[in-house]
Scaffold this motif. Structure first.
Motif, PDB file in Angstrom:
ATOM      1  N   TYR A  27       0.830  -1.204   0.000  1.00 13.58           N
ATOM      2  CA  TYR A  27       0.000   0.000   0.000  1.00 13.58           C
ATOM      3  C   TYR A  27       0.866   1.255   0.000  1.00 13.58           C
ATOM      4  O   TYR A  27       0.556   2.251  -0.666  1.00 13.58           O
ATOM      5  N   LEU A  28       1.966   1.215   0.712  1.00 13.01           N
ATOM      6  CA  LEU A  28       2.820   2.402   0.861  1.00 13.01           C
ATOM      7  C   LEU A  28       3.887   2.517  -0.221  1.00 13.01           C
ATOM      8  O   LEU A  28       4.682   3.453  -0.200  1.00 13.01           O
ATOM      9  N   LYS A  29       3.902   1.617  -1.167  1.00  8.74           N
ATOM     10  CA  LYS A  29       5.008   1.547  -2.117  1.00  8.74           C
ATOM     11  C   LYS A  29       5.221   2.839  -2.894  1.00  8.74           C
ATOM     12  O   LYS A  29       6.349   3.225  -3.163  1.00  8.74           O
ATOM     13  N   ARG A  30       4.167   3.544  -3.242  1.00  7.62           N
ATOM     14  CA  ARG A  30       4.302   4.775  -4.030  1.00  7.62           C
ATOM     15  C   ARG A  30       3.945   6.019  -3.220  1.00  7.62           C
ATOM     16  O   ARG A  30       3.786   7.096  -3.788  1.00  7.62           O
ATOM     17  N   GLN A  31       3.790   5.862  -1.924  1.00  2.00           N
ATOM     18  CA  GLN A  31       3.388   6.988  -1.093  1.00  2.00           C
ATOM     19  C   GLN A  31       4.600   7.815  -0.648  1.00  2.00           C
ATOM     20  O   GLN A  31       5.656   7.259  -0.340  1.00  2.00           O
ATOM     21  N   PRO A  32       4.467   9.150  -0.583  1.00  5.50           N
ATOM     22  CA  PRO A  32       5.549   9.985  -0.046  1.00  5.50           C
ATOM     23  C   PRO A  32       5.743   9.727   1.447  1.00  5.50           C
ATOM     24  O   PRO A  32       4.848   9.213   2.128  1.00  5.50           O
ATOM     25  N   ILE A  33       6.897  10.120   1.974  1.00  2.00           N
ATOM     26  CA  ILE A  33       7.256   9.810   3.361  1.00  2.00           C
ATOM     27  C   ILE A  33       6.258  10.382   4.353  1.00  2.00           C
ATOM     28  O   ILE A  33       5.867   9.719   5.318  1.00  2.00           O
ATOM     29  N   PHE A  34       5.796  11.610   4.147  1.00  2.00           N
ATOM     30  CA  PHE A  34       4.903  12.220   5.132  1.00  2.00           C
ATOM     31  C   PHE A  34       3.571  11.476   5.206  1.00  2.00           C
ATOM     32  O   PHE A  34       2.980  11.344   6.285  1.00  2.00           O
ATOM     33  N   LYS A  35       3.101  10.949   4.087  1.00  2.07           N
ATOM     34  CA  LYS A  35       1.861  10.170   4.112  1.00  2.07           C
ATOM     35  C   LYS A  35       2.078   8.823   4.796  1.00  2.07           C
ATOM     36  O   LYS A  35       1.177   8.310   5.475  1.00  2.07           O
ATOM     37  N   SER A  36       3.275   8.274   4.644  1.00  3.81           N
ATOM     38  CA  SER A  36       3.592   7.025   5.333  1.00  3.81           C
ATOM     39  C   SER A  36       3.608   7.227   6.837  1.00  3.81           C
ATOM     40  O   SER A  36       3.137   6.375   7.600  1.00  3.81           O
ATOM     41  N   CYS A  37       4.129   8.375   7.281  1.00  6.51           N
ATOM     42  CA  CYS A  37       4.169   8.671   8.718  1.00  6.51           C
ATOM     43  C   CYS A  37       2.753   8.801   9.277  1.00  6.51           C
ATOM     44  O   CYS A  37       2.447   8.279  10.356  1.00  6.51           O
ATOM     45  N   ILE A  38       1.898   9.493   8.553  1.00  2.80           N
ATOM     46  CA  ILE A  38       0.497   9.640   8.980  1.00  2.80           C
ATOM     47  C   ILE A  38      -0.187   8.277   9.009  1.00  2.80           C
ATOM     48  O   ILE A  38      -0.960   7.971   9.921  1.00  2.80           O
ATOM     49  N   PHE A  39       0.123   7.458   8.026  1.00  2.00           N
ATOM     50  CA  PHE A  39      -0.454   6.123   7.940  1.00  2.00           C
ATOM     51  C   PHE A  39      -0.108   5.300   9.169  1.00  2.00           C
ATOM     52  O   PHE A  39      -0.979   4.675   9.780  1.00  2.00           O
TER      53      PHE A  39
END
Length: 321
Positions: free
Chosen positions: A276-288
């Protein structure tokens, strides 16, 4: 053996399973970068998904038969699954643009090259290849099921992952089979309408069908996320470590979460997160991950209570009242 070049994968999804679909698409394109991929819209609520066609290189297949397939689904519905009729759209794949194909639900991830499993239909001369089996999820106990088993039919395969060929069924044939199936509706699973239907069709025609793991070998019999053991990676492939079991050290091709809600407690959540996080930017991964942690903190105590035998028994007694 030369294989047809017109092969690929159909999948079904809508915006309600957007997060699941992102993980599915990322996993699919990781192992199948060039394989043709076609979306069968689950219903009309697909606006967000349709914006991803270029990113993940998939086509959209719509057909005038959708309404006729939904009518079949509605006839089988007993009030358990309001969206059940839309599940039947997937069967338009039998007269879609692909000659040989695999169908996949979106609530799963792909962990291998799918092409050999589609080509297996031609290679081994089967009409239909399936994955997990659970006959209770298809046929109720009774005379009809017993007769099928006597005839060496009635495997009870899952309807969320299978491979077949164009022309095996037509919409007219489905309508005729549905009419006969409705006469024994009480001997089919009351909830899994599309699963009971496609099993009935394959058993009544009958078609030449088999289990991927039995036909091909070297792969796990089941792909449900709740199976015991642990999945590990080796040289870019995934295998199941479940010492003493029949699937020990066999390859995992698909991992699906049928029956699960997307939350922090679902099994193999780390695999979902990875894709799910493969194409997500770092800040969105942190929120996730922050959201996932908060979800775990309140959900885990409730799940512990739910699994307590005494509390669970009281809950169901009160619910019946």
């Amino acid at each position: 053996m030369a294989h047809s070049k017109n092969i690929g994968v159909y999948f079904s999804a809508n915006d309600a399973v957007y997060e699941w679909t992102i993980a599915f698409l990322n996993s699919f394109r990781t192992f199948n970068p060039d394989l043709r991929l076609i979306l069968i819209p689950f219903n009309e609520q697909c606006d967000r998904l349709l914006k991803l066609t270029d990113t993940y290189k998939f086509e959209v297949y719509t057909d005038s038969s959708f309404s006729r397939l939904e009518a079949i689904g509605q006839a089988f519905e007993l009030g358990y699954t309001p969206t059940g009729p839309y599940w039947f759209r997937r069967y338009a794949s039998f007269w879609g643009p692909l000659d040989y194909f695999m169908y996949l639900d979106a609530r799963q991830i792909v962990l291998a090259d799918i092409k050999p499993f589609i080509e297996a239909i031609e290679t081994f001369g089967f009409d239909f290849l399936h994955y997990d089996c659970a006959i209770d999820q298809v046929y109720e106990q009774g005379t009809f099921r017993q007769e099928l088993l006597k005839q060496r039919r009635g495997r009870g395969f899952n309807s969320g992952r299978w491979a077949s060929r164009k022309g095996l069924f037509s919409i007219e044939e489905f309508e005729q089979l549905a009419e006969s199936a409705l006469k024994i509706r009480n001997q089919l699973n009351p909830r899994n309408t599309d699963q009971a239907f496609i099993n009935y069709c394959c058993d009544m025609k009958p078609v030449c069908y088999g289990h991927f793991a039995e036909v091909i070998g070297g792969i796990c019999q089941n792909g449900w996320a709740r199976q015991s053991g642990n999945i590990f990676e080796n040289s870019g492939k995934y295998f199941l470590w479940n010492y003493g079991s029949l699937d020990h050290k066999k390859q995992v091709i698909l991992l699906h979460w049928a029956g699960y809600q997307l939350n922090s407690l679902m099994p193999y959540r780390n695999f979902f997160d990875k894709f799910y996080l493969k194409r997500q930017p770092i800040f969105k991964s942190c929120i996730f991950y922050l959201y996932k942690t908060l979800d775990y903190l309140w959900r885990n105590p409730l799940e512990t209570l739910r699994q307590n035998r005494f509390i669970n028994s009281i809950y169901h007694i009160l619910r019946k009242k």
